[in-house]
Motif scaffolding. Structure first.
Motif, PDB file in Angstrom:
ATOM      1  N   THR A  10       0.831  -1.197   0.000  1.00  0.00           N
ATOM      2  CA  THR A  10       0.000   0.000   0.000  1.00  0.00           C
ATOM      3  C   THR A  10       0.865   1.246   0.000  1.00  0.00           C
ATOM      4  OG1 THR A  10      -1.790  -1.115   1.170  1.00  0.00           O
ATOM      5  CG2 THR A  10      -1.769   1.286   1.252  1.00  0.00           C
ATOM      6  N   ILE A  12       0.930   5.613   0.003  1.00  0.00           N
ATOM      7  CA  ILE A  12       0.316   6.933   0.124  1.00  0.00           C
ATOM      8  C   ILE A  12       1.107   7.865  -0.784  1.00  0.00           C
ATOM      9  CG2 ILE A  12      -0.118   8.922   1.610  1.00  0.00           C
ATOM     10  CD1 ILE A  12      -0.485   7.026   3.951  1.00  0.00           C
ATOM     11  N   VAL A  74      -3.244   8.538   7.270  1.00  0.00           N
ATOM     12  CA  VAL A  74      -2.475   7.344   7.648  1.00  0.00           C
ATOM     13  C   VAL A  74      -3.387   6.305   8.287  1.00  0.00           C
ATOM     14  CG1 VAL A  74      -0.700   6.487   9.240  1.00  0.00           C
ATOM     15  CG2 VAL A  74      -0.244   8.506   7.812  1.00  0.00           C
ATOM     16  N   ALA A  77      -5.624   4.746   5.642  1.00  0.00           N
ATOM     17  CA  ALA A  77      -4.887   3.783   4.815  1.00  0.00           C
ATOM     18  C   ALA A  77      -4.745   2.445   5.536  1.00  0.00           C
ATOM     19  CB  ALA A  77      -3.513   4.339   4.456  1.00  0.00           C
ATOM     20  N   SER A  83      -1.838  -1.803   5.728  1.00  0.00           N
ATOM     21  CA  SER A  83      -0.403  -1.525   5.808  1.00  0.00           C
ATOM     22  C   SER A  83      -0.108  -0.200   5.120  1.00  0.00           C
ATOM     23  CB  SER A  83       0.421  -2.638   5.147  1.00  0.00           C
ATOM     24  OG  SER A  83       0.197  -2.668   3.749  1.00  0.00           O
ATOM     25  N   ILE A  84       1.094   0.329   5.371  1.00  0.00           N
ATOM     26  CA  ILE A  84       1.609   1.476   4.619  1.00  0.00           C
ATOM     27  C   ILE A  84       3.055   1.126   4.292  1.00  0.00           C
ATOM     28  CG2 ILE A  84       2.127   3.939   4.586  1.00  0.00           C
ATOM     29  CD1 ILE A  84      -0.023   4.292   6.759  1.00  0.00           C
ATOM     30  N   LEU A  87       5.612   5.397   0.723  1.00  0.00           N
ATOM     31  CA  LEU A  87       5.200   6.799   0.859  1.00  0.00           C
ATOM     32  C   LEU A  87       5.896   7.595  -0.228  1.00  0.00           C
ATOM     33  CD1 LEU A  87       3.888   9.217   2.351  1.00  0.00           C
ATOM     34  CD2 LEU A  87       5.944   9.286   3.797  1.00  0.00           C
ATOM     35  N   ALA A 126       4.307   7.909   8.913  1.00  0.00           N
ATOM     36  CA  ALA A 126       4.316   6.567   8.319  1.00  0.00           C
ATOM     37  C   ALA A 126       5.233   5.628   9.085  1.00  0.00           C
ATOM     38  CB  ALA A 126       4.741   6.654   6.856  1.00  0.00           C
ATOM     39  N   TRP A 130       3.602   2.351  10.911  1.00  0.00           N
ATOM     40  CA  TRP A 130       3.798   1.039  10.285  1.00  0.00           C
ATOM     41  C   TRP A 130       5.247   0.723   9.903  1.00  0.00           C
ATOM     42  CZ3 TRP A 130       0.853  -3.200   9.593  1.00  0.00           C
ATOM     43  CH2 TRP A 130       1.307  -4.159   8.686  1.00  0.00           C
TER      44      TRP A 130
END
Length: 261
Positions: A10, A12, A74, A77, A83-84, A87, A126, A130
């Motif tokens: 994932t 952002i 965040v 998401a 998950s993140i 970025l 972020a 995570w």
């Protein structure tokens, strides 16, 4: 290359309603990733997500320097995708034009808030939420202006030079879990850069080794590479993607002159 597969990850992407941000989101989604696209308004964020298409894209309203909105993004998401992993700090601005000593504090503060503080803040959020535990990849959108000097863009370029330094510092501080890199585009066909190309695109192309200005997709491809496993041993780097613009004026080398003809 299997290392370019982002399935299950994932991302952002800030400032993703158009230009490089939107193209980066599209490239990540095309590689199988989930994407959260931010923009100042929910309407523009939703429109951008619709351009990515599919159920793996989500628009979230979040001004780059609004910490409350960033935290909400965040959290959203994580709730939506779990998950993140990526970025992309793409949001940028340039309200200042002219000599450095002609700028006021308002323009200075806005430029550095959006171009420098926002990437640091989003990276911290972020990492806290995570990446610090699970790992991840961060890419900052810098500029070749951060590697050179030119008239009237001194303040913007100073913010991008600082972002390049910040990228290296974060790469050290967040290693080995989080990789942090930057891209440094040349003149690209975006709204932010319109003043640099719109009225004189052919002239800019004539000065560029590869004989054209950049497209958002040129930068997006590099971003997709840097956040993938294909770049798993790359951190603290700034990848210049400028068609050779930093090399200088190509015109004396055209028509065979560069081969001693």
């Amino acid at each position: 290359m299997s290392g370019l597969d982002l399935t299950g990850r994932t991302a952002i992407v800030t400032g993703a309603s158009r230009g490089i941000g939107l193209a980066a989101a599209q490239a990540i989604a095309a590689a199988g990733g989930n994407v959260v696209l931010t923009s100042r308004s929910q309407e523009s964020a939703d429109a951008a997500a619709a351009q990515v298409g599919g159920g793996n894209a989500l628009g979230v309203a979040a001004h780059a320097v609004d910490e409350v909105a960033a935290r909400r993004c965040v959290e959203t998401a994580l709730e939506r995708f779990g998950s993140i992993d990526i970025l992309v700090n793409n949001a940028g601005t340039n309200p200042a034009f002219g000599p450095l000593i002609g700028q006021d504090h308002g323009r200075f503060a806005k430029t550095f808030d959006v171009n420098l503080w926002a990437p640091l803040m989003w990276t911290a959020l972020a990492a806290e939420a995570w990446m610090g535990e699970h790992g991840g990849a961060v890419v900052n959108t810098a500029s070749i202006g951060g590697l050179a000097h030119e008239a009237n863009l001194g303040l913007y370029n100073a913010s991008k030079a600082a972002l390049i330094h910040l990228t290296k510092q974060l790469a050290l501080e967040l290693s080995p879990k989080i990789r942090v890199n930057a891209v440094a585009p040349g003149v690209v066909r975006t709204k932010l850069a319109e003043a640099l190309w719109k009225e004189h695109e052919q002239a800019v192309s004539d000065l560029t080794a590869l004989n054209r200005i950049g497209e958002p997709g040129d930068i997006a491809s590099a971003i997709a590479f840097l956040v993938s496993d294909a770049a798993s041993w790359v951190t603290g780097e700034t990848m210049v993607i400028d068609g050779g613009q930093l090399l200088g004026d190509v015109r004396p080398f055209r028509n065979g002159a560069g081969f001693g003809v």
